[in-house]
Design an enzyme around this catalytic site. Structure first.
Site, PDB file in Angstrom:
ATOM      1  N   ASP A 138      45.302  23.220  48.407  1.00 55.19           N
ATOM      2  CA  ASP A 138      46.540  23.453  49.144  1.00 55.19           C
ATOM      3  C   ASP A 138      47.322  22.151  49.354  1.00 55.19           C
ATOM      4  O   ASP A 138      48.516  22.065  49.048  1.00 55.19           O
ATOM      5  CB  ASP A 138      46.222  24.104  50.504  1.00 55.19           C
ATOM      6  CG  ASP A 138      45.451  25.404  50.340  1.00 55.19           C
ATOM      7  OD1 ASP A 138      45.224  25.817  49.189  1.00 55.19           O
ATOM      8  OD2 ASP A 138      45.070  26.004  51.357  1.00 55.19           O
ATOM      9  N   HIS A 197      38.667  30.153  45.380  1.00 56.01           N
ATOM     10  CA  HIS A 197      37.379  29.645  45.893  1.00 56.01           C
ATOM     11  C   HIS A 197      36.699  28.741  44.857  1.00 56.01           C
ATOM     12  O   HIS A 197      35.473  28.724  44.726  1.00 56.01           O
ATOM     13  CB  HIS A 197      36.453  30.801  46.309  1.00 56.01           C
ATOM     14  CG  HIS A 197      36.892  31.425  47.598  1.00 56.01           C
ATOM     15  ND1 HIS A 197      36.466  30.977  48.827  1.00 56.01           N
ATOM     16  CD2 HIS A 197      37.776  32.422  47.859  1.00 56.01           C
ATOM     17  CE1 HIS A 197      37.035  31.705  49.784  1.00 56.01           C
ATOM     18  NE2 HIS A 197      37.852  32.588  49.218  1.00 56.01           N
TER      19      HIS A 197
HETATM   20  C1  GLA Z   1      41.956  28.424  51.356  1.00 56.49           C
HETATM   21  C2  GLA Z   1      41.478  26.966  51.304  1.00 56.49           C
HETATM   22  C3  GLA Z   1      41.591  26.416  49.887  1.00 56.49           C
HETATM   23  C4  GLA Z   1      40.946  27.329  48.858  1.00 56.49           C
HETATM   24  C5  GLA Z   1      41.403  28.787  49.056  1.00 56.49           C
HETATM   25  C6  GLA Z   1      40.640  29.745  48.178  1.00 56.49           C
HETATM   26  O1  GLA Z   1      43.322  28.482  51.109  1.00 56.49           O
HETATM   27  O2  GLA Z   1      42.228  26.168  52.186  1.00 56.49           O
HETATM   28  O3  GLA Z   1      41.048  25.125  49.847  1.00 56.49           O
HETATM   29  O4  GLA Z   1      39.555  27.232  48.899  1.00 56.49           O
HETATM   30  O5  GLA Z   1      41.253  29.208  50.400  1.00 56.49           O
HETATM   31  O6  GLA Z   1      40.895  29.506  46.843  1.00 56.49           O
END
Ligand code: GLA
Length: 371
Positions: free
Chosen positions: A155, A18
């Site tokens: 991601d 996060h």
């Molecule tokens: C999800 C979101 C990412 C990131 C994570 C937590 O995977 O797509 O962008 O914020 O949660 O780290």
């Protein structure tokens, strides 16, 4: 180019949860679990998408790219809509067969992997090139506007840049990055999927994004500062403004700032092969995610707690957005089978459902093969 195979990976995140949408540092890597796409150019205006995994298919026309009722279709329609109606690209019709070896809702980024795979494949099929940064923005746009998750760039960035045996230390505020070779010695990365999927996870995730934005706004207004991301706020400044924030918002911000510090420290420790010290930071990260950021759940906490008494597990924490999904564990190679057996039994006794172990390795991110 009339036919090609794209393989788009999932991702793990060692630490820095996060943090991406708060402009700090994350430490993810692309993995050997992938989604495979087989693209073919076809005549006409109508595209055909088949999911071999879901045993479902649908068709769409370039002239109607409005949002669909069936959730997974929007990942594809959203991507094509962006390419045609926002990037003004001319595309040929195509068919695409998708087989996924990435569990959905496990927090290993099956959504971004799906959208990245579609975008890269369609661009390649049409001999078009866009920079990775532009592709990241396209995927973000689809996630924010078609799927409703106001996520960050971790991601997509990892899937597009990831390299075998490497983690990525990514500064999310300016997208600067550095590969950190992973030398885990005789430890393995074991994910334990809770198989819990919270259907309000997107809403709860977006609430966290808003709470962080609130913290930033209040601090900037009252300190007469102009920090562009929460992670830029020094801990001292946050603490000076504590009374202006509700307890909840203070806890969120405090977690974020400390998680960012832990991530930077982790990258240093991993480069020095100080795995045990890194493992302790994983536990600290989990504690913050559970108690301050409140994105864990009973099942994730249970799986992390199970590891604490085992010396052969040096770190464990929830991974990804939370509210279900996986824990990530660093575990000694020769202890994997015994622990998996123990935790599958304990989990079943406690929750009357299965946990799925996923042993994984860092592998290349997205790859394209012309056939
Ligand atoms: C999800 C979101 C990412 C990131 C994570 C937590 O995977 O797509 O962008 O914020 O949660 O780290």
């Amino acid at each position: 180019m009339s036919s090609l195979i794209v393989e788009s990976s999932g991702r793990i995140n060692m630490i820095g949860e996060h943090i991406d949408y708060n402009g700090g540092c994350v430490l993810p890597g692309s993995i050997d679990k992938k989604i495979r796409f087989k693209f073919n150019k076809i005549e006409g205006q109508e595209c055909l998408i088949k999911s071999l995994t879901l045993d479902k298919e649908f068709r769409f026309n370039f002239s109607d790219l409005s949002q669909r009722k069936v959730h997974w279709e929007n990942y594809i329609i959203g991507a094509i809509n962006n390419l045609i109606n926002k990037k003004f690209l001319k595309l040929s019709a195509f068919s695409c067969e998708i087989s996924s070896f990435l569990p959905i809702g496990a927090g290993i980024s099956s959504s971004s992997s799906l959208i990245c795979g579609i975008v890269k494949g369609v661009l390649e099929l049409n001999n078009l090139k866009l920079s990775n940064n532009k592709i990241i923005d396209i995927v973000l746009d689809v996630e924010h506007n078609y799927i409703g998750l106001k996520g960050g760039i971790m991601d997509q960035f990892t899937i597009l840049h990831g390299q075998k045996d490497n983690l990525i230390l990514l500064k999310c505020h300016n997208r600067d990055f550095k590969f950190i070779p992973s030398n885990l010695k005789n430890f393995k990365i074991l994910l334990l999927n809770t198989n819990v999927e919270h259907n309000l996870a997107n809403t709860a995730y977006n609430e966290r994004v808003n709470e962080c934005n609130d913290a930033l706004k209040i601090i900037n207004e009252h300190s007469n500062t102009n920090y562009d991301y929460l992670c830029k706020v020094p801990v001292k400044v946050l603490n000076k403004n504590r009374n202006l924030l509700s307890n909840k918002v203070y806890n969120r911000a405090s977690f974020v700032l400390n998680e960012n510090i832990r991530t930077i420290k982790s990258a240093e420790l991993l480069q020095k092969n100080k795995l045990f010290e890194f493992g302790s930071l994983m536990y600290e990260s989990h504690h913050g995610l559970s108690k301050l950021y409140e994105v864990s759940c009973e099942e994730l906490d249970f799986l992390v707690d199970l590891t604490r008494k085992h010396e052969k597990i040096i770190g464990s924490r929830m991974m990804g957005g939370g509210f279900g999904g996986c824990t990530i564990n660093l575990i000694e190679k020769d202890f994997v089978d015994q622990f998996v057996d123990e935790c599958c039994k304990a989990y079943y006794i406690k929750f009357r459902k299965e946990t799925t172990p996923i042993l994984t390795m860092l592998d290349n991110g997205i790859t394209i093969k012309k056939t």
